[in-house]
Design an enzyme around this catalytic site. Structure first.
Site, PDB file in Angstrom:
ATOM      1  N   LYS A  13      69.329  19.444  38.281  1.00 26.43           N
ATOM      2  CA  LYS A  13      68.603  17.955  37.987  1.00 26.43           C
ATOM      3  C   LYS A  13      67.237  18.321  39.331  1.00 26.43           C
ATOM      4  O   LYS A  13      66.845  19.487  39.254  1.00 26.43           O
ATOM      5  CB  LYS A  13      69.536  17.411  40.270  1.00 26.43           C
ATOM      6  CG  LYS A  13      70.418  17.104  39.589  1.00 26.43           C
ATOM      7  CD  LYS A  13      71.203  16.723  40.881  1.00 26.43           C
ATOM      8  CE  LYS A  13      72.914  15.955  40.363  1.00 26.43           C
ATOM      9  NZ  LYS A  13      73.820  17.432  40.021  1.00 26.43           N
ATOM     10  N   LYS A  37      84.512  11.771  38.944  1.00 28.36           N
ATOM     11  CA  LYS A  37      84.639  12.988  39.991  1.00 28.36           C
ATOM     12  C   LYS A  37      86.118  13.288  40.316  1.00 28.36           C
ATOM     13  O   LYS A  37      87.127  12.538  40.641  1.00 28.36           O
ATOM     14  CB  LYS A  37      83.948  11.953  40.651  1.00 28.36           C
ATOM     15  CG  LYS A  37      82.310  11.239  40.646  1.00 28.36           C
ATOM     16  CD  LYS A  37      81.943  13.130  41.305  1.00 28.36           C
ATOM     17  CE  LYS A  37      80.469  13.048  41.024  1.00 28.36           C
ATOM     18  NZ  LYS A  37      79.473  14.105  41.196  1.00 28.36           N
TER      19      LYS A  37
END
Length: 337
Positions: free
Chosen positions: A219, A111
């Site tokens: 997703k 991240k």
């Protein structure tokens, strides 16, 4: 309008359980992950859009949960799915501890562009990952946190660590396209992946038509289920990697079903995120083994549903949300197709 294909709300409420799972490390600004899981004739489904998502955005998440619980998953074309480790926006001296929870992995997603941090923090974090895992693939995820100019500058520097791709380096589709074109012009070898620009767009194929990405991050829940996600990937004509939304084993199982059914899977998937949690709803959690997840079920344990049951006020909040979102799904069932 076609008849509503989904079971009635009382049926969903009767099979619903709300849990709050403690996190090992802060992720997306949270230390507990709340989720509603529900049981149907085919198994379990997970309804866990993040609390800040509005009801309209949550509709496909509910459609996905119902489909997982009421319909069988498609036949897999592989028996296991490669997965990457996920390193949150932690300090560089915490990276080794985070990676240790994942075991051996072929790749790591890091991240970056965390609010309140600076580029130097990202460079230190990625540098530490590369030092610890010199042969692993590294991908960075900005969650749309950079401007176009910031993204190009950051990825130019980060490219020195050999990135597989950069996930959502800009906030919107025009920004992604601009970053992609400028990186190409400068001959910076960092492919651009679209995540939010797939799952948060009313048209998940727009990013492909605009030539704004080299690959898609998909997703299951935001796209309305495994079958719909497979359709999106096929219609987009781009390589795809499957990721989780910080799910319990119920949601991870749906992600594994998608990854296992894709004709091609060129990258390790972001489905190892249970390693970031202290608990789960299954006593056979879907945790990576040797950098891969087996294509298998993860039976829900009633004792764990009780142990991790959310506080009464949070249970009520989720059940009221379920009722509101179901009313939208029942009125427009095609939204979840």
């Amino acid at each position: 309008m076609e008849p509503n294909p989904y079971p009635g709300l009382p049926v969903l409420r009767d099979g619903a359980h709300v849990v709050s799972l403690p996190m090992r490390v802060k992720f997306r600004g949270i230390l507990h992950r709340e989720a509603l899981v529900l049981q149907g004739p085919a198994g379990w489904g997970e309804f866990s859009p993040f609390p800040e998502y509005d009801d309209d955005e949550a509709v496909p998440w509910l459609a996905s949960a119902v489909k997982s619980a009421w319909e069988p998953f498609p036949q897999p074309v592989r028996s296991s799915v490669p997965v990457n480790a996920t390193v949150p926006a932690v300090a560089a001296d915490q990276v080794e501890k985070v990676l240790a929870r994942f075991g051996a992995v072929p790749a790591v997603k890091v991240k970056v562009a965390e609010r309140g941090q600076i580029l130097a923090n990202d460079l230190e974090r990625v540098s530490e990952v590369r030092r610890l895992l010199p042969d692993a693939g590294i991908k960075v995820d900005a969650n749309g946190g950079w401007s176009v100019e910031e993204a190009v500058h950051a990825l130019t520097l980060l490219s020195e660590y050999g990135l597989e791709y950069a996930e959502q380096p800009a906030a919107d589709i025009p920004g992604l396209r601009a970053v992609r074109l400028e990186l190409a012009r400068r001959q910076i070898p960092v492919p651009v992946a679209a995540d939010e620009s797939v799952r948060k767009e009313s048209d998940p194929l727009l990013v492909a038509r605009e030539d704004a990405a080299d690959l898609l991050v998909v997703k299951v829940s935001p796209l309305g289920g495994v079958a719909r996600a497979l359709e999106v990937v096929a219609e987009a004509g781009l390589p795809a990697v499957v990721s989780s939304a910080l799910d319990t084993s119920v949601g991870i199982r749906a992600g594994v079903a998608l990854a296992a059914a894709l004709p091609e899977l060129p990258f390790a998937c972001g489905l190892g995120t249970l390693s970031l949690m202290e608990g789960d709803v299954s006593d056979q959690p879907l945790l990576p083994d040797g950098g891969a997840l087996a294509v298998r079920d993860a039976p829900v344990n009633p004792d764990l549903l009780e142990r991790y049951a959310a506080a009464p006020d949070r249970q009520q909040w989720w059940l009221e949300r379920l009722e509101r979102v179901y009313s939208k799904l029942a009125l427009a069932p095609e939204t979840g197709r």
